[in-house]
Design a protein around this motif. Sequence first.
Motif, PDB file in Angstrom:
ATOM      1  N   ALA A  98      82.472 -26.665 -12.823  1.00 46.19           N
ATOM      2  CA  ALA A  98      81.442 -26.719 -11.788  1.00 46.19           C
ATOM      3  C   ALA A  98      82.063 -27.013 -10.424  1.00 46.19           C
ATOM      4  O   ALA A  98      81.608 -26.503  -9.386  1.00 46.19           O
ATOM      5  CB  ALA A  98      80.413 -27.782 -12.144  1.00 46.19           C
ATOM      6  N   GLY A  99      83.117 -27.825 -10.407  1.00 43.80           N
ATOM      7  CA  GLY A  99      83.788 -28.115  -9.144  1.00 43.80           C
ATOM      8  C   GLY A  99      84.435 -26.873  -8.540  1.00 43.80           C
ATOM      9  O   GLY A  99      84.350 -26.626  -7.330  1.00 43.80           O
ATOM     10  N   ILE A 100      85.086 -26.067  -9.385  1.00 43.95           N
ATOM     11  CA  ILE A 100      85.692 -24.824  -8.892  1.00 43.95           C
ATOM     12  C   ILE A 100      84.614 -23.864  -8.407  1.00 43.95           C
ATOM     13  O   ILE A 100      84.736 -23.205  -7.369  1.00 43.95           O
ATOM     14  CB  ILE A 100      86.555 -24.189  -9.997  1.00 43.95           C
ATOM     15  CG1 ILE A 100      87.741 -25.110 -10.331  1.00 43.95           C
ATOM     16  CG2 ILE A 100      87.050 -22.813  -9.594  1.00 43.95           C
ATOM     17  CD1 ILE A 100      88.554 -24.638 -11.512  1.00 43.95           C
ATOM     18  N   TYR A 101      83.503 -23.786  -9.165  1.00 40.58           N
ATOM     19  CA  TYR A 101      82.393 -22.899  -8.799  1.00 40.58           C
ATOM     20  C   TYR A 101      81.852 -23.293  -7.425  1.00 40.58           C
ATOM     21  O   TYR A 101      81.632 -22.433  -6.549  1.00 40.58           O
ATOM     22  CB  TYR A 101      81.306 -23.002  -9.870  1.00 40.58           C
ATOM     23  CG  TYR A 101      80.183 -22.009  -9.718  1.00 40.58           C
ATOM     24  CD1 TYR A 101      79.154 -22.223  -8.794  1.00 40.58           C
ATOM     25  CD2 TYR A 101      80.126 -20.869 -10.500  1.00 40.58           C
ATOM     26  CE1 TYR A 101      78.116 -21.325  -8.659  1.00 40.58           C
ATOM     27  CE2 TYR A 101      79.097 -19.963 -10.372  1.00 40.58           C
ATOM     28  CZ  TYR A 101      78.084 -20.192  -9.452  1.00 40.58           C
ATOM     29  OH  TYR A 101      77.076 -19.299  -9.329  1.00 40.58           O
ATOM     30  N   LEU A 102      81.638 -24.609  -7.208  1.00 42.15           N
ATOM     31  CA  LEU A 102      81.097 -25.074  -5.943  1.00 42.15           C
ATOM     32  C   LEU A 102      82.073 -24.796  -4.790  1.00 42.15           C
ATOM     33  O   LEU A 102      81.682 -24.399  -3.694  1.00 42.15           O
ATOM     34  CB  LEU A 102      80.788 -26.575  -6.030  1.00 42.15           C
ATOM     35  CG  LEU A 102      80.221 -27.230  -4.766  1.00 42.15           C
ATOM     36  CD1 LEU A 102      78.889 -26.600  -4.399  1.00 42.15           C
ATOM     37  CD2 LEU A 102      80.064 -28.726  -4.969  1.00 42.15           C
ATOM     38  N   THR A 103      83.377 -24.968  -5.051  1.00 41.90           N
ATOM     39  CA  THR A 103      84.382 -24.703  -4.013  1.00 41.90           C
ATOM     40  C   THR A 103      84.357 -23.241  -3.586  1.00 41.90           C
ATOM     41  O   THR A 103      84.373 -22.903  -2.392  1.00 41.90           O
ATOM     42  CB  THR A 103      85.766 -25.094  -4.530  1.00 41.90           C
ATOM     43  OG1 THR A 103      85.752 -26.480  -4.898  1.00 41.90           O
ATOM     44  CG2 THR A 103      86.825 -24.870  -3.454  1.00 41.90           C
TER      45      THR A 103
END
Length: 765
Positions: A98-103
């Motif tokens: 989810a962190g990569i997706y948000l970035t």
Amino acid sequence: MAVTQTTPAPAADGPRLVPARSIRRRARLERLTYGAAALGITIAPHNPDWWPAHLGAAGLAAGTLWRLFDKWGQTPLGQPHAGFLKTCQKALPVLTGAGIYLTNLLMPGTPWWEYADGAAWAALMGLTTPLTHAANLLALVPTPDPETPELEAAAPAQPANFAEYRAMQWTASDAGRDTQLTGVRQYCDNQGRPLPDFDAIVVAQQGKPVPTPNPTTLAAAFDMPEGTVTLHPIDGSGPGRKLLTARPTEHATQAIQNNDPVHQIWNQKIATPGGGAPGMLLTSYRAEPNRIALRVEAPEDQLIQLNQKLIARGFGYKDTSLVMVETDSLGDGLISLYKEHPLLNVREATREDLTMAPDGTIALGQQPDARTGRVPLYDPQMGAITDLYVGAPGAGKSVTLLHVIAAERLSGIVSIVADAQDGMSLPEVDGRVFHFGKGIAATAATLAAANDLGKYREKISAENGWGSFEIGNPWPLVNVTLDELNRILSADAVVPRPFRKWVTGLVGDTQSTGRKLGLGIRFAAQSIHLADLGDKDRIRANAKNGTVWLGRTNSSTTQHMARDGVLPPGVEIAPIPRYFGTGGNNAIDAAFEGKEAKHGPITAGMANIINGGSLFTNRTWFARKENKTYPHLINLMESSPIPWLTEQEVVVFGISYQRWLAFAEALLAGEGEEGIQEAVDAHQGVVGKQAAFLADDDEDDQPSAGSIKDRILDLLADGQPWPLKDVRHRLDDVAPGSVNNAMTELREAGHVQPAGSRGTYQITN
């Protein structure tokens, strides 16, 4: 702890035994999931209009974070956070993805690394497979590789249940060499859930004894803490059979308790001989911001034993009012330790509080744990009840009685009230109840008229074959309240002995017949002895169904008088102090330093209530005084009409009261038999029995047994030893034999004890 034989249930943090092929299948499925997720991480963020995908990713991340927070809150106090760490391992792929997706979503443009970070994430997750590792799977039997020759030896069979699993562990260990583990019995907790604890029989080869391995080897056989697995001989069996017991759960519980300060204090200071609860068991406790609640049980062969003062001393409290006990008088008890007194401020009563519930009770105030303190006005099963309210001036007795009388009016109960202090104790009642007698003569006449009312009901019931009472069919419930009764019945009451004897007889007669006739009686006094209320055994029995309200008293002797015989066995309570926060060393410290002692607010309304064989602490609802009265209580009373007797009963009570009032006034004035009869005849005459008691048979002017004991206790109240001859000398108006008998009864009841030389006594602390 029950025992049963069942299939093994894996421990919450222990490994799960599954075939190796299942582990590989889960790992492949997990890696495929990461590949698909990496594709979405790479594509979806470059399309701002794909809101379902964005919201789905955000929701998945938020749900995972909430699960982590919830798992942390469910971790038991003192237990390792293994479950939380495992949840973190499971959440790692979701949160990092989810962190990569948000970035990628927030980054403007499409730099080259947005196409690479998803693939890198999938490769890293695929190599580590955190979800598969978090499941803590262990290959029970290695699955043969496809290239392994089929001529290899077959793998051993998997254990089918808990017993076979433990037997396999034993056989594979050094401790189980040349022996077998049989008869395995698994333990369960109180809810029937299986535990790792068990016992079993170890059997050696024919003709050989069972060896005795050291504790380390025994514990290693089942991978349990050292000292939790023991081996013992079996009664009636030879050395070839021994009992093996594995108790890791009990060991862990005991370890927690040994390190817990509350259990340490309980075991070292409270439950020891001479402590506040000798031999009692602390089963559990609960900590709150202002209270620690201790649940206590007595062993199966004992009754609950709790001493409030010794418990406070054991826990280091200097103010006993912050330590409160409650029991069921059998085997269960509750001890509450407070940081600050919870009853410093209570609210005013409402109409709902003072309206009688179907079980016959009202809410009279508040208990320390914020529950309402309920007392009965009537017992639907037992009938009318007997109450006893005792408290020194300023203890809140009168305000408490006003709440009870207001509750009777709100609940449709006829209140017949008398105040021996000329009506000064309960002025709010005047004109607001069916009858209010003011003064000593009026109090006695009120009691006599109520007794005649009971006899009228008894006559009608007998004529109709009625064996019990039902409210409103045909009569209303009546409760008689007699306040300041100590002015008539106490040892120092300034009334003629014939007058006191007459009132005592009326008390005994009324309480013996009133229960089945809907006629309850409530005694209230500053100091009183059960013996002064007629048949003290009947009072004790009736008080188990009614209420004993024990407020602050001026002496320990008075407190003992009121609770004698009605306090639950094995329970000792500390007296109510005059002020909040003065039960410690405040006064002693001030005296030592030559300063004035500071004190908190007055404890008016505080009381220990004995009800139905149980004990609890209560404070009566707050009442604000204006112009020397309580307007809120007056408004509550006047919000409902005054309940009245039936027309026939009004006549019976009114005529009887006038006759007995003349009789009482003449008797108080010391008139002879002729003068009394003339006074009675002036009020339409009275039957001959009114003056029959004047034939003072064999008692002359000898004080009652209860009064002699009271006077002895008053002499010994200073704690100093008194020779029996000096006691007889001080009580020169009492026959020496009566003094001896009274002292013997006090010693047998435990109120006094021998001190020093023979014939010397002192009061029991």
